[in-house]
Design an enzyme around this catalytic site. Structure first.
Site, PDB file in Angstrom:
ATOM      1  N   ASP A  45       4.632   3.721   8.504  1.00 34.07           N
ATOM      2  CA  ASP A  45       3.829   3.068   9.522  1.00 34.07           C
ATOM      3  C   ASP A  45       4.729   2.720  10.709  1.00 34.07           C
ATOM      4  OD1 ASP A  45       2.327   3.064   7.205  1.00 34.07           O
ATOM      5  OD2 ASP A  45       1.632   1.024   7.401  1.00 34.07           O
TER       6      ASP A  45
ATOM      7  N   ASP B  97       0.813  -1.215   0.000  1.00 33.56           N
ATOM      8  CA  ASP B  97       0.000   0.000   0.000  1.00 33.56           C
ATOM      9  C   ASP B  97       0.849   1.269   0.000  1.00 33.56           C
ATOM     10  OD1 ASP B  97       0.637  -0.978   2.607  1.00 33.56           O
ATOM     11  OD2 ASP B  97      -0.761   0.430   3.512  1.00 33.56           O
ATOM     12  N   HIS B  98       2.164   1.108   0.039  1.00 30.02           N
ATOM     13  CA  HIS B  98       3.066   2.259  -0.016  1.00 30.02           C
ATOM     14  C   HIS B  98       3.954   2.264  -1.265  1.00 30.02           C
ATOM     15  CE1 HIS B  98       2.360   3.617   4.229  1.00 30.02           C
ATOM     16  NE2 HIS B  98       1.884   2.387   4.278  1.00 30.02           N
TER      17      HIS B  98
END
Length: 303
Positions: free
Chosen positions: A212, A66-67
């Site tokens: 994160d 997701d990054h």
């Protein structure tokens, strides 16, 4: 001069219909620094009127999909658009391994060079510098090596007072010397000190990105006093155990860090797909740090 954050995406790993995966553009005087590159980043840039040609450096926090899953497409599109300038990508070593694979399979003949700069995720250190900014790494703790980024604008020169130029007939050729610290001597030999001729420089601006990571209270020393902090707030604090298990942070914890670090403003993002009421998450953060805003696609924050 521009120093503004553009939110392209602020969701977490599970796709939703209301958030894109994580990606941002920091616009520093017209130069774009991309931070993470989730899917959909190209589309969001087009919707926000941001040109890919202005991106010189991409900073990737960690190698979770997701990054980074927007990165292969972005590299390819830049080639289709005729890019010739180098593209610099900074991130943990795992990101470099992914780029090597892409280079071998897909990008062997692209028309520009992709240069990877590995980051030691355990260290707080200078990782990039140009004439206008410095970028330092912020050690984070996630399920895989992860790093945040601290962008600081370099101090500018003082401003010369217009009335002094007129009063002492200072030529244009001497203005930069005076800004750099020189005094001015009039025709009769009177020395006008630098401090009288100028006003202080515009204060430097700063931005810290943390996503994160688990809650790391020791980060307050690294990000002390930054103008804007973006920090993940994947969960409400009622799910603090889940946050710890998945190595994420709650909104309450992100706000506590912002308060303790005495930052100017907090922007929270990387929302779990399970969160149905983001307003409640905002209220939780604001109960500790009132100057908090929710990230959302298309949001632009001037720093």
């Amino acid at each position: 001069m521009n120093f503004e954050l553009n939110i392209l995406g602020c969701g977490s790993a599970k796709p939703t219909t209301h958030h894109q995966p994580t990606s941002q553009i920091l616009n520093v005087r017209g130069k774009y620094f991309m931070i993470d590159c989730g899917e959909g980043a190209q589309t969001q840039m087009q919707m926000m009127g941001l040109s890919m040609a202005n991106i010189g450096h991409i900073f990737i926090s960690h190698n979770h999909g997701d990054h980074v899953f927007g990165l292969p497409g972005l590299i390819g599109t830049m080639d289709l658009l005729g890019r010739t300038a180098e593209l610099h990508i900074h991130g943990p070593q795992q990101v470099g391994e992914m780029l090597e694979f892409l280079q071998h399979i897909y990008y062997a003949e692209i028309g520009y060079e992709v240069i990877f700069h590995p980051i030691d995720t355990r260290q707080h250190q200078l990782i990039f510098e140009d004439r206008s900014i410095t970028v330092h790494s912020i050690p984070l703790e996630h399920r895989i090596p992860s790093v945040g980024f601290l962008f600081r604008e370099k101090p500018g020169l003082p401003h010369i007072r217009r009335e002094m130029i007129d009063a002492f007939q200072i030529p244009v050729s001497q203005i930069n010397n005076i800004k750099a610290g020189a005094s001015w001597t009039t025709e009769d030999g009177t020395v006008i000190p630098h401090e009288r001729l100028t006003t202080p420089a515009t204060p430097s601006r700063s931005y810290a990105y943390c996503s994160d990571t688990i809650y790391l209270p020791e980060l307050k020393e690294i990000i002390k006093g930054v103008n804007l902090l973006y920090h993940e707030a994947t969960y409400m604090h009622e799910r603090a155990l889940r946050a710890e298990q998945t190595r994420h942070t709650t909104a309450l914890q992100a706000a506590t860090l912002a308060r303790d670090a005495e930052v100017g403003q907090l922007c929270v993002g990387h929302f779990s797909a399970a969160i149905k009421d983001e307003a409640a998450l905002l209220r939780e953060a604001q109960s500790v740090f009132p100057n908090t805003v929710l990230a959302k696609e298309g949001l632009v924050i001037s720093i």
